[in-house]
Design an enzyme around this catalytic site. Structure first.
Site, PDB file in Angstrom:
ATOM      1  N   CYS A  14     -18.409  -2.381 -18.281  1.00  0.00           N
ATOM      2  CA  CYS A  14     -18.435  -2.099 -16.977  1.00  0.00           C
ATOM      3  C   CYS A  14     -19.421  -3.149 -16.026  1.00  0.00           C
ATOM      4  CB  CYS A  14     -18.920  -0.688 -16.619  1.00  0.00           C
ATOM      5  SG  CYS A  14     -18.787  -0.348 -15.013  1.00  0.00           S
ATOM      6  N   CYS A  62     -25.031   2.790 -12.415  1.00  0.00           N
ATOM      7  CA  CYS A  62     -24.298   4.107 -12.534  1.00  0.00           C
ATOM      8  C   CYS A  62     -25.195   5.267 -13.108  1.00  0.00           C
ATOM      9  CB  CYS A  62     -23.302   3.836 -13.606  1.00  0.00           C
ATOM     10  SG  CYS A  62     -22.149   5.385 -14.159  1.00  0.00           S
ATOM     11  N   CYS A 103     -17.376   2.115 -20.374  1.00  0.00           N
ATOM     12  CA  CYS A 103     -18.679   2.074 -19.812  1.00  0.00           C
ATOM     13  C   CYS A 103     -19.337   0.557 -20.507  1.00  0.00           C
ATOM     14  CB  CYS A 103     -19.586   2.966 -20.119  1.00  0.00           C
ATOM     15  SG  CYS A 103     -18.986   4.470 -19.049  1.00  0.00           S
ATOM     16  N   CYS A 126     -13.235   2.205 -15.231  1.00  0.00           N
ATOM     17  CA  CYS A 126     -13.798   3.256 -15.006  1.00  0.00           C
ATOM     18  C   CYS A 126     -12.574   4.241 -14.994  1.00  0.00           C
ATOM     19  CB  CYS A 126     -14.452   3.456 -13.841  1.00  0.00           C
ATOM     20  SG  CYS A 126     -15.446   4.851 -13.688  1.00  0.00           S
ATOM     21  N   GLU A 134       0.877  -1.198  -0.087  1.00  0.00           N
ATOM     22  CA  GLU A 134      -0.029   0.102  -0.058  1.00  0.00           C
ATOM     23  C   GLU A 134       0.974   1.198   0.055  1.00  0.00           C
ATOM     24  OE1 GLU A 134      -2.927   0.678  -0.742  1.00  0.00           O
ATOM     25  OE2 GLU A 134      -3.551  -1.528  -0.788  1.00  0.00           O
TER      26      GLU A 134
HETATM   27 FE1  SF4 Z   1     -17.715   4.157 -14.610  1.00  0.00          FE
HETATM   28 FE2  SF4 Z   1     -20.320   4.266 -14.742  1.00  0.00          FE
HETATM   29 FE3  SF4 Z   1     -18.888   3.810 -16.976  1.00  0.00          FE
HETATM   30 FE4  SF4 Z   1     -19.026   1.971 -15.143  1.00  0.00          FE
HETATM   31  S1  SF4 Z   1     -20.848   2.510 -16.207  1.00  0.00           S
HETATM   32  S2  SF4 Z   1     -17.252   2.856 -16.238  1.00  0.00           S
HETATM   33  S3  SF4 Z   1     -18.907   3.219 -13.288  1.00  0.00           S
HETATM   34  S4  SF4 Z   1     -18.791   5.761 -15.596  1.00  0.00           S
END
Ligand code: SF4
Ligand code: ZN
Length: 953
Positions: A688, A694, A685, A678, A522
Site C-alpha cells: 500500500c 494508515c 497492506c 485496500c 460514472e
Molecule cells: Fe488499507 Fe491501510 Fe492497509 Fe493501506 S495500509 S491497504 S490504507 S488498511
C-alpha cells in the site's frame, strides 16, 4: 497423520540426497502446490514440520546464492513461508538460519539479477513489517547501509521505490535505529541519481517528522538539492525545507537560503567565463554555472513559500536582509527564472509590509518600481542594463543607519527612533497572523509545540471542541497531507489501469463530450463492476458518442443497450438527462459540480463530484464505497459508515486531502486504491502506497509487536518499552469511533463498520407465459411493459401479478386471467393456466420467486399490440429490453420442454421394443391426455400446447 509424516520425511530425504536438478524440480512442485497457503495449511501439508523444509531451502540459498542458479525459485519458496507467517514461527527460524543476512548480501552481489534483488527486498519488507524486533535485527545486520547502497546504485524505478519503502518501514516504530537511518538517508542525498535524491528526501520527510530535532548535517546537501535541474527534486527539497523550519535548525537554514540569493564571486566569474564563449554548447553551460542560477531561483521561490506560510519565518527572513538579496537577484541578467522568482518573493514582502515599498522604490527608481507594482513577474522584461546594475550592486539596509535593523527584535527599546515604523510593521505582522495564514502557523506551532505537549495537554485540546472530530480521525498536519497526495499519486501514475473512460477523459479535448463521457461511465459504474462495464461502455460510446446522439435515441433502445447491467433506472435517467441537456441547456453539459447535481437526474453528491473533478478539473473530493473504506481505515473510523456524522467527516476529510493540482486523478487514485489494494477482504497492506499514513495499519502492527515481544524471547532477553498504541482520546463519546470492540482476527478489516444488513424482502409473483403461433408458424410470446417508475422501470415482462398473503392463489390466478383476457381480447378461463414451475431471482433487496404458468392461444385472432403490449418471437425476446428474471423464465420453459421431448422419445423406444416382443398395447388418445395431465408440472411447453389443442379438437 502418521502416513502424512512418512510422506514428508521421504520428501525431505529425497531433498537431502538430491542434486541441484532434483531440488530445482522439487522447488517448482512446491511453488505450484503451496503458493498462497496460510500457516495452518502449510503445517497441515507438512505434518507440522514445514519449518524443516524452510530451514533446508534457506541453507541451500545461503550456500549457493552467489552462483544464482536457482535463486529466483529459492526466494519464491521462502516467500511462501514468510507471507504465511501470521505466526512468527517461520520468521524466527528464517532469522536464526541467517536468512536475513543472505537477503542483504543478495542486494549487493554483482551476479544477482534485478528481479532477484526485487524479491529479496520484498522479503525484507515482510520481515520488517513483522514488528520492531525484526526491524532492529535488520538494522543490526547493517541492513540500512546495504539497502541505502542498493538504492544509490540501482537503475530500476520499481526496485528503487521498493527499497525506499523498505527504509521508510524500517523507520516506523524503531526508535533504537532511527538516528542511524536518518543519517544514512542524509548521506544518500549526495548520490548523483535524481530519482534517488527525490525518493530519499521524500522518506526523510517522514522520518524527520517523527524526530524531535534535526541534524545540522542535513542543511548543506539539502540546499545543494536546489541546484538540481530536475523539478521533482527541487520540489521535494522545498517541501523538506518547509518542514525543517519547525525544527531547531531553522536559523541556519534560513540564513543559508538567503545567502543562495547572492552567489559568491567565484561562482559568478565562472559564469562570466562560460557565457563569454558564444559557441559553447548549452550542455556545457549547464554543467558550469547554470546550476548556480537555478539554485538562486529555487531559493527565491522557497523563500516566498516560507514567508507566505508563516509571519514568524517572514520576520526572521527580513532580519537576515532578504530584501537586499532579492533585489540583487533581480539584477541577474542571465537567468530569467531567477529574476521572476525574486520578483514574486519581493512582491510578497512589499505587499505584506508596506514600509518596505519606499526603500525598494529608492533602489529601483520610479519607472521600474511602477512596473514592479503593476506586474512583478514581468519586471525582468522592463529593466535596462543600468537598472540591472544598480539592483545588482544595491546596498540597501533597511535600518535607521545607526545599526538598528527595522526588523530585528529591538522594538522593546522605547527610545528607539524606529519605534513608530516598527509598530506599523508589527501591527501588519499581527494582522497577517490573524488573517488566514493559519496553515503555516499551525505547521510551525505544531512542529515545536506538538513535540513538547504532554498527553494530557493533547487530551484537553481534543475535548475542548466537542463538535470537531478528534485529530486522531483527521489530518491535522498539512505536511502529512502533501506527503499522502504525493505517495498516492506516484503509485497511481505507475499502477493505474487503462480504462476507456480514463483515456477519453484525458484525450478528449471537447469539454462537452468529455463531461458526457465521464457522466456515462460514472452512472454505469454505480453498483456494477469495472470489468462488466468496459464492454457496455465501449458499445454505448460507439453508438451515442455525444449527448445529442443519446437524446435522439428512444428509451427502448437505451433499455436494450442497458440489458444485463442491472438497475435499469440508471440508463433511463441518463437518457432523460441527455434530453434535458439538449432541450433546456442548449446542448451544453453543466460545467460545475453544483449544476451537475441540480440539473442532471440520477446525479447525486458523489457522481457530481466525480464528474466535476475528472472532466472539469474542479477541486473537490468524491466519496464512494471504495473511498469510504480507504478513509475509514486510514483514520480508524469505525462507527457505522452510513451514519450522518461519519458521512460528513469523510467528505470533509477527502475535501481536505484532494490534490488541488490533480483533483480528478486524486479521486480516481483513491478509488483505485480501494478497488485493488485496500480491498474489503484481504487488503494488501504491504503493497500500500499510503501505509505510513494508515492508523489501522499502525494499530494492528503495534498490537502484533506487543505480542511478538513475548514470542521473541530468543532474540531479545532485555525488556523493551513499546510505545502505547495510539487511540482516539474521546473514544467513549466520539461519533467516529467503533461502538463494537476491536476484533484481533479482523485486523485492519475492523474498519469500516456497516449497519446490520436488513434481510431481503420475500416476494412471490404469479406470471404467465402466453403463446400464440405467429404468421410464419413461429411461436410468439406476449409481453407487457412495466410502469415507468420503480423496480425494473420500463422493461418488458410476461403478464404478472404480485401475490399478496391475504388472497388465495386461486383468486390471483383469476385476476391475472382476467387481465390477460383484456390484453388479448379473448375470454379465457383460469383452468387453461398450466403450471410450469418456479424461478427464483434475487435482487439486492428482494428475494423474488416467480410462479410460472403457461397458456397457449389457439389462433392468431388476438387483439393487436398496444403501447404497453407486444408479441415477440423467441429470438426477438432475447434481444429486447427484458430483465434477467424473464430470461430465466424462458430457460425454465425450455428445459421443461426438452425434458418432455426426452420422455416422449423414451416412451416411443419402449413402445417399439414392446411391439417387437409381440406385446401390443392399445393406447387411447384419452389415456395419453390423462397421462399428460397427470404430469403437467413437467410438461414441455410445446407438448403442453399440443395437448390443449388436442383437447379442444
Ligand atoms: Fe488499507 Fe491501510 Fe492497509 Fe493501506 S495500509 S491497504 S490504507 S488498511
Ligand atoms: Zn474517535
Amino acid at each position: 497423520m502418521k502416513n502424512k509424516l512418512g510422506k514428508v520425511l521421504s520428501f525431505l530425504r529425497e531433498w537431502d540426497h538430491g542434486d541441484r536438478t532434483v531440488r530445482g524440480r522439487m522447488l517448482n512442485t512446491f511453488l505450484i502446490q503451496n503458493t498462497g497457503k496460510t500457516f495452518y495449511e502449510l503445517e497441515l501439508e507438512f505434518a507440522q514440520v514445514a519449518s524443516l523444509f524452510l530451514a533446508r531451502v534457506t541453507t541451500w540459498m545461503r550456500l549457493t546464492y552467489m552462483f544464482g542458479t536457482f535463486l529466483g525459485l529459492q526466494l519464491n519458496a521462502i516467500g511462501i513461508f514468510l507471507s504465511a507467517s501470521s505466526h512468527d514461527q517461520y520468521l524466527m527460524e528464517f532469522l536464526e538460519d541467517g536468512g536475513v543476512l543472505t537477503l542483504l548480501e543478495i542486494l549487493s552481489h554483482p551476479k544477482s539479477k534485478e528481479e532477484e534483488k526485487a524479491e529479496a527486498l520484498r522479503l525484507l519488507h515482510t520481515v520488517s513489517n513483522a514488528g520492531r524486533k525484526y526491524k532492529e535485527f535488520i538494522c543490526e545486520s547493517d541492513g540500512v547501509k546495504a539497502i541505502a547502497e542498493f538504492l544509490a546504485t540501482s537503475n530500476a524505478d520499481k526496485t528503487q521505490e521498493t527499497a525506499r519503502a523498505l527504509l521508510e518501514t524500517l523507520s516506523h516504530g524503531n526508535p533504537k535505529y532511527q538516528i542511524q537511518l536518518y543519517k544514512s538517508l542524509i548521506a544518500l542525498m549526495t548520490c548523483s541519481s535524481p530519482k534517488v535524491q527525490q525518493l530519499v528526501m521524500c522518506t526523510l520527510r517522514t522520518v524527520q517528522f517523527k524526530m524531535n530535532t534535526a541534524h545540522h548535517s542535513i542543511i548543506e546537501p539539502l540546499l545543494n538539492m536546489l541546484r538540481s535541474l530536475h523539478v521533482e527534486v527541487q520540489d521535494e527539497a522545498t517541501n523538506l525545507i518547509l518542514l525543517l523550519t519547525s525544527y531547531d535548525v531553522r536559523p541556519v537554514l534560513l540564513s543559508g537560503l538567503v545567502s543562495l540569493l547572492r552567489p559568491t564571486k567565484e561562482e559568478s566569474q565562472k559564469h562570466q567565463l562560460n557565457t563569454e564563449v558564444p559557441s559553447e554548447p548549452e550542455i556545457i553551460k549547464r554543467t558550469g554555472s547554470l546550476p548556480v542560477f537555478v539554485q538562486q531561483a529555487a531559493a527565491a521561490k522557497t523563500i516566498r513559500l516560507l514567508a507566505e506560510d508563516s509571519p514568524d519565518v517572514s520576520r526572521e527572513l527580513l532580519s537576515l536582509g532578504v530584501i537586499q538579496h532579492l533585489l540583487h537577484t533581480l539584477g541577474n541578467r542571465e537567468h530569467t527564472d531567477a529574476q521572476i522568482q525574486a520578483s514574486m518573493a519581493l512582491e510578497h514582502f512589499v505587499r505584506e509590509y508596506p514600509v518596505i515599498e519606499e526603500q525598494v522604490q529608492r533602489v529601483m527608481g520610479c519607472t521600474l518600481s511602477e512596473a514592479f507594482m503593476h506586474k512583478a513577474e514581468t519586471l525582468y522584461m522592463n529593466k535596462d542594463e543600468t537598472q540591472a546594475e544598480s539592483l545588482l550592486t544595491n546596498n540597501l539596509n533597511i535600518s535607521d543607519g545607526k545599526g538598528c535593523n527595522l526588523f530585528s527584535s529591538c522594538c522593546s527599546n522605547v527610545l528607539c527612533t524606529n519605534r513608530l515604523v516598527c509598530n506599523v510593521v508589527m501591527n501588519k505582522l499581527r494582522s497577517a497572523m490573524h488573517k488566514g495564514k493559519r496553515v503555516g502557523l499551525e505547521m510551525v506551532k505544531k512542529g515545536t509545540a506538538k513535540r513538547k505537549k504532554s498527553e494530557t495537554a493533547v487530551k484537553e485540546e481534543d475535548t475542548k471542541n466537542d463538535s470537531a472530530p478528534s485529530t486522531y480521525h483527521t489530518f491535522p498536519d498539512p505536511a502529512d497531507v502533501v506527503l499522502l497526495r504525493s505517495h498516492l499519486l506516484n503509485w497511481y501514475d505507475k499502477e493505474k489501469r487503462e480504462l476507456p473512460w480514463r483515456t477519453l477523459a484525458v484525450t478528449e479535448s471537447d469539454l462537452n463530450i468529455r463531461t458526457y463521457a465521464v457522466w456515462v461511465s460514472e452512472i454505469m459504474l454505480q453498483q456494477t463492476q469495472v470489468a462488466t462495464v468496459i464492454d457496455y461502455y465501449n458499445k454505448w460510446m460507439k453508438r451515442w458518442p455525444t449527448v445529442q446522439d443519446l437524446a435522439a435515441a428512444t428509451l427502448e433502445e437505451v433499455n436494450q443497450m442497458w440489458a444485463g447491467l442491472g438497475y435499469y433506472s440508471r440508463g433511463k435517467r441518463l437518457h432523460e438527462g441527455s434530453q434535458k441537456v439538449v432541450s433546456e441547456l442548449k446542448g451544453q453539459m453543466p460545467h460545475t459540480v453544483d449544476s451537475l447535481l441540480k440539473q442532471l437526474p440520477g446525479v447525486g453528491r458523489y457522481t457530481a463530484a466525480a464528474i466535476g473533478s475528472i472532466s472539469l478539473g474542479q477541486v473537490t473530493g468524491a466519496v464512494d464505497g471504495n473511498v469510504i473504506r480507504v478513509l475509514c481505515r486510514l483514520r480508524a473510523i469505525g462507527a457505522d459508515s452510513t451514519s450522518p456524522p461519519v458521512t460528513e467527516a469523510l467528505w470533509s476529510l477527502v475535501n481536505k486531502l484532494v490534490d488541488p493540482e490533480r483533483p480528478g486523478d486524486f479521486n480516481q487514485a483513491m478509488m483505485e486504491l480501494g478497488a485493488r489494494v485496500c480491498t474489503p477482504k484481504g487488503p494488501l497492506c504491504s503493497q500500500c502506497p499510503v501505509q505510513t499514513h494508515c492508523r489501522s495499519y499502525s494499530k494492528v502492527h503495534a498490537k502484533q509487536e506487543k505480542k511478538s515481544q513475548k514470542l521473541l524471547g530468543k532474540l531479545d532477553r532485555k525488556p523493551s518499552t513499546l510505545p502505547d498504541i495510539e487511540e482516539c482520546v474521546n473514544s467513549r463519546t466520539c461519533p467516529l469511533c467503533p461502538s463494537e470492540p476491536w476484533d484481533d482476527k479482523l485486523g485492519v478489516q475492523n474498519f469500516p463498520r456497516k449497519p446490520a444488513k436488513k434481510p431481503p424482502r420475500v416476494e412471490r409473483t404469479l406470471t404467465c407465459v402466453v403463446l400464440r403461433t405467429g404468421e410464419d408458424g413461429e411461436d410468439e410470446y406476449l409481453l407487457t411493459q412495466r410502469p415507468n417508475k420503480g423496480l425494473l422501470a420500463g422493461l418488458w415482462e410476461f403478464p404478472s401479478l404480485l401475490l399478496d398473503d391475504k388472497s388465495s392463489e386461486v383468486k390471483h390466478k383469476r385476476a391475472l386471467c382476467a387481465e390477460i383476457s383484456t390484453l388479448v381480447g379473448i375470454n379465457l378461463s383460469e383452468s387453461n393456466f398450466k403450471c410450469v414451475g418456479e424461478v427464483v431471482h434475487i435482487f439486492s433487496h428482494i428475494h423474488q420467486t416467480y410462479v410460472v404458468h403457461s397458456l397457449s392461444l389457439k389462433d392468431r385472432d388476438t387483439q393487436t399490440p398496444t403501447e404497453s403490449t407486444q408479441w415477440l418471437t423467441k429470438s426477438a425476446l432475447q434481444e429486447a429490453a427484458v430483465s434477467t428474471g424473464v430470461k430465466k423464465i424462458v430457460k425454465l420453459c425450455d428445459s421443461v420442454d426438452s425434458q418432455k421431448e426426452q420422455t416422449l422419445k423414451d416412451g416411443k423406444r419402449k413402445k417399439q421394443a414392446n411391439m417387437k416382443n409381440g406385446k401390443k398395447h392399445q393406447t387411447t388418445k384419452k389415456k395419453k391426455l390423462g397421462a399428460a395431465n397427470m404430469s403437467s408440472r413437467q410438461l414441455s411447453l410445446s407438448s403442453f400446447f399440443k395437448t390443449v389443442k388436442d383437447e379442444s379438437d
